[in-house]
Structure formats: C-alpha cells, structure tokens
Design a protein around this motif. Structure first.
Motif, short mmCIF file in Angstrom:
data_model
loop_
_atom_site.label_atom_id
_atom_site.label_comp_id
_atom_site.label_asym_id
_atom_site.label_seq_id
_atom_site.Cartn_x
_atom_site.Cartn_y
_atom_site.Cartn_z
N SER A 49 0.83 -1.21 0.00
CA SER A 49 0.00 0.00 0.00
C SER A 49 0.86 1.25 0.00
N LEU A 50 1.98 1.23 0.74
CA LEU A 50 2.87 2.38 0.77
C LEU A 50 3.45 2.65 -0.61
N TRP A 51 3.90 1.61 -1.31
CA TRP A 51 4.48 1.78 -2.64
C TRP A 51 3.43 2.25 -3.64
N ILE A 52 2.23 1.67 -3.58
CA ILE A 52 1.19 2.03 -4.54
C ILE A 52 0.75 3.48 -4.32
N PHE A 53 0.50 3.85 -3.06
CA PHE A 53 0.06 5.22 -2.78
C PHE A 53 1.15 6.22 -3.15
N SER A 54 2.40 5.90 -2.85
CA SER A 54 3.50 6.82 -3.19
C SER A 54 3.62 6.98 -4.70
N ALA A 55 3.48 5.86 -5.43
CA ALA A 55 3.58 5.94 -6.90
C ALA A 55 2.44 6.77 -7.48
N LEU A 56 1.22 6.58 -6.98
CA LEU A 56 0.08 7.36 -7.48
C LEU A 56 0.24 8.84 -7.17
N PHE A 57 0.74 9.14 -5.97
CA PHE A 57 0.93 10.54 -5.60
C PHE A 57 2.01 11.20 -6.45
N LEU A 58 3.11 10.50 -6.67
CA LEU A 58 4.18 11.06 -7.51
C LEU A 58 3.70 11.27 -8.94
N LEU A 59 2.90 10.35 -9.46
CA LEU A 59 2.36 10.52 -10.80
C LEU A 59 1.40 11.72 -10.85
N SER A 60 0.64 11.91 -9.79
CA SER A 60 -0.30 13.04 -9.78
C SER A 60 0.43 14.38 -9.74
N LEU A 61 1.66 14.39 -9.20
CA LEU A 61 2.41 15.64 -9.16
C LEU A 61 2.79 16.13 -10.56
N VAL A 62 2.84 15.22 -11.52
CA VAL A 62 3.12 15.59 -12.91
C VAL A 62 1.86 15.37 -13.74
N ALA A 63 0.72 15.73 -13.17
CA ALA A 63 -0.56 15.51 -13.85
C ALA A 63 -0.63 16.27 -15.17
N GLU A 64 0.04 17.42 -15.25
CA GLU A 64 0.02 18.19 -16.50
C GLU A 64 0.63 17.41 -17.66
N VAL A 65 1.55 16.52 -17.36
CA VAL A 65 2.17 15.71 -18.42
C VAL A 65 1.30 14.51 -18.77
N ILE A 66 0.45 14.08 -17.84
CA ILE A 66 -0.38 12.90 -18.05
C ILE A 66 -1.71 13.28 -18.69
N ARG A 156 -16.74 18.27 -19.39
CA ARG A 156 -15.34 18.19 -19.00
C ARG A 156 -14.97 16.73 -18.74
N ASP A 157 -13.74 16.38 -19.05
CA ASP A 157 -13.31 14.99 -18.96
C ASP A 157 -13.25 14.55 -17.49
N VAL A 158 -13.90 13.44 -17.17
CA VAL A 158 -13.97 12.95 -15.79
C VAL A 158 -12.62 12.42 -15.33
N LEU A 159 -11.90 11.70 -16.19
CA LEU A 159 -10.60 11.16 -15.81
C LEU A 159 -9.63 12.28 -15.46
N ALA A 160 -9.62 13.35 -16.23
CA ALA A 160 -8.74 14.48 -15.93
C ALA A 160 -9.08 15.10 -14.59
N ARG A 161 -10.37 15.25 -14.30
CA ARG A 161 -10.76 15.85 -13.03
C ARG A 161 -10.46 14.91 -11.85
N LEU A 162 -10.50 13.61 -12.09
CA LEU A 162 -10.13 12.66 -11.03
C LEU A 162 -8.63 12.75 -10.72
N ILE A 163 -7.81 12.84 -11.76
CA ILE A 163 -6.36 12.91 -11.56
C ILE A 163 -5.98 14.17 -10.79
N TYR A 164 -6.51 15.30 -11.26
CA TYR A 164 -6.20 16.57 -10.58
C TYR A 164 -6.88 16.65 -9.21
N GLY A 165 -8.07 16.07 -9.09
CA GLY A 165 -8.74 16.06 -7.80
C GLY A 165 -8.01 15.20 -6.78
N PHE A 166 -7.44 14.09 -7.22
CA PHE A 166 -6.63 13.25 -6.34
C PHE A 166 -5.42 14.03 -5.82
N ARG A 167 -4.74 14.74 -6.70
CA ARG A 167 -3.58 15.53 -6.28
C ARG A 167 -3.98 16.62 -5.31
#
Length: 366
Positions: A49-66, A156-167
């Motif tokens: 859980s620590l690795w998965i949550f950390s990976a998701l959070f790090l990916l959300s920090l570069v949400a503009e690229v995703i 508006r795209d739901v996936l985009a709002r989920l990614i940015y909302g998670f961050r």
C-alpha cells in the motif's frame, strides 16, 4: 588500510557497511528505527500500500504531463514548440487570431499534422477545465468518444478531473496534517512538560474551543468570504490539532519525571532542549502511528465540504464536486462510480499503511 566502521546495527550485521557508515549523520537511522522499518516490511499489505500510494501521488504531481489539452511537443515547419511550458498565439500555427491557440480546433490540428509537421499529446489529451466543444453527445456523456471515463455535466473529462482532484486532495490533506501535527505537538508538549496551572488552563481552553460548532463556523465564513483552499486550511487547522495534543500531553506527563530528564535538568539543560531533544523523540510514536489516519480524515473533510458546496470554487477539480454532480445526475452512473472507487482506494491504502505502522511501532514488540 582497512576502513574503520562504527558499531551501529548495519555494521554489526555486515550489511552495506561502507555505504551506511559514509552517509551523513542526519541521514542515518537509529537501531530502533531500523528495527521498526524491518517490522513494517514484514507486513506485505502495508508495504504494498505504501508503494502504490507513493507511486500514485508522484504521478499526480506531474498531472500536466499525463492529462492536458495542450501538446507536449509540436514540430511545425522545421521548429520545435513546447505548448505545455510556453503560450503560443494561434498565428504561430497558421491560424487567424492572436489569441492563445486552441489545439483541439480541427483547422489547427490539420495544420499541425500536415506534411512533415507532427504533434505529441499527453496520454489523456484533456485538461481538468477544458470543455469538449466538439462533442457529438449531450453532457454528461458516458465513456467513449475519446473520454475514457466519460464527461461531467459541463462536458469536461472525468478522468482528468479525477487525476487533478486526487492531487488536490492529497496535497490539502498533507498540508492540513502538517499544520495540525505541529500545533498539536507544541500544545501537548507545553501542557505535559510544565503541568500544573499551565496544563489546567490549556485543558479548559481546549474544552471550550472544542465545543464550538465547527460546521456552523464553516457555513458562516463560506458566506462571508469566497471559499478556497487557504480559507479551508485556516478553518480546519483551528480544530484539527486538539486530538493529537492529548496524546503528546500524556506522553510528556508520563516521561517528564524519569531519570534521564532529571539528569538533563541537573546538567543545566534548558526546558526547550529537554522538551524537544529528550522528551519529544520518545513521544513521537503516537504521532507517527496516527499520521495515515489523519490524512484520511483530512481527505474526507475536504470531500464532504466540497459535496456540500462549502469547499473549493466550482471550477477547481474536486472529488466532492464530482460526487455532487453524480447526485444531481443519477443516470450518469460513471460520475459517482469512478469517484467512489477513487475515494475507497485512497482510504484503503492509507488505512493499510496506518495498520502496518501501528504494528511496527508497537512498544510490546521492542
């Protein structure tokens, strides 16, 4: 000559001797911390859980690229352009206006993909605030037509709002937790160390302050000021430190009369040095153990306030705002379902991390 090593736990175990001993002192862990980390790693669910949550959070920090409606790179007429970093007028790519380029415009896309020109969009070519002006179905639209999780009631795209909302949720929770932990440690340390009248007066203040209706205050301030992240941080921080202060106070009360504290006081150590150098490290166990659960409660607080319309402005990507849209559009099942799955996954990961931390820092296993 043979390198000299210290007698720390990694050296005695023969593990990474040179690498550990040559590290700066502030980066080294105590033997107790190393034992706790090893116990934490024996919990596969908490470690995963620590690795998965950390990976998701790090990916959300570069949400503009995703997820973004602006291309990452554009090659046009022999030159490279980076719209994600620099704003270009439409005339740069063969348009007629000097306004910012709309890279979803069919005429602009035709110019960018003609001849030797090419364009690279992010994996999800939609921003959290971009409206699909060329949609063929009314909003909210179900998944399909270039929208993996569909669109909301404003196209508006739901996936985009989920990614940015998670961050946004995680960053808000981390900031709120950091403020609450800092204030709670200071208040609990002062109460527990000095005791007496200081403890008595601060306890009475906490009882009065904790009895104030937090939700009513939020409603009042939301009506007076424009709701936003700074206002929410200030208001929630006013009440979020009290539960942690009780645990720190109890640890300081228990340890303030121990032998090592009396020895430090006899050697002339100041109250601040005794509190934060000798007592605080021994009182950090409940603080660290409750961190994942405090982050979870902060995420739920922001989501609940956004759902009630007392949180961030409507244009801000928010999980609570998506849930509110799902409530208003019952037939748009993808709005509620995708947000619900995201929230459940976040909270489950944080709870699993908290359980593993609690087991790893259990003093009965020392």
């Amino acid at each position: 000559m043979r390198a000299k090593h210290c007698h720390c736990l990694p050296c005695r175990k023969g593990r990474n001797r040179v690498a550990y001993c040559t590290m700066p002192r502030f980066l080294r862990f105590s033997p107790l911390a190393l034992r706790r980390w090893r116990r934490f790693k024996t919990n596969p669910r908490g470690l995963a859980s620590l690795w998965i949550f950390s990976a998701l959070f790090l990916l959300s920090l570069v949400a503009e690229v995703i997820s973004n409606d602006k291309p990452l790179v554009v090659h046009y007429e022999g030159k490279l352009y980076y719209p994600l970093l620099i704003t270009y007028p439409e005339t740069t790519f063969g348009g007629e206006f000097f306004t910012e380029t709309d890279y979803k415009d069919p005429d602009i896309l035709k110019n960018l993909r003609s001849g030797a020109n090419w364009v690279v969009f992010p994996p999800n070519p939609h921003g959290y605030a971009s409206i699909d002006l060329h949609a063929t179905r009314p909003a909210p639209a179900s998944p399909g037509d270039g929208h993996l999780l569909g669109t909301d009631d404003r196209a508006r795209d739901v996936l985009a709002r989920l990614i940015y909302g998670f961050r946004l949720s995680v960053l808000f929770a981390l900031a709120l937790t950091a403020i609450g932990v800092t204030v709670g440690i200071l208040a609990g340390a002062v109460q527990g160390y000095f005791g007496g009248r200081v403890d008595l007066w601060l306890q009475r203040f906490m009882e009065i302050w904790g009895s104030m209706p937090e939700l009513y205050l939020l409603i009042i301030f939301a009506g007076i000021f424009n709701p936003g992240i700074p206002l929410l941080l200030i208001l929630l921080s006013l009440f979020g430190w009290m539960s942690l202060a009780d645990y720190v106070r109890a640890e300081f009360l228990r340890a303030r009369n121990m032998v090592y504290v009396k020895a430090a006081r006899a050697m002339g150590a100041s109250d601040g040095a005794i509190m934060f150098r000798h007592l605080l490290p021994n009182a950090m166990t409940p603080v660290i153990t409750f961190l994942p659960f405090r982050i979870s409660s902060s995420i739920l607080a922001l989501t609940s306030l956004d759902f009630l319309g007392l949180g961030v402005p409507p244009t801000t990507p928010s999980l609570g705002e998506l849930l509110h849209q799902g409530k208003g559009n019952i037939e748009a099942w993808w709005l509620s379902l995708s947000t619900f799955i995201t929230l459940v996954a976040m909270l489950l990961l944080l709870n699993f991390i908290g359980e593993a931390l609690r087991d790893a820092m259990d003093p009965r296993k020392e």
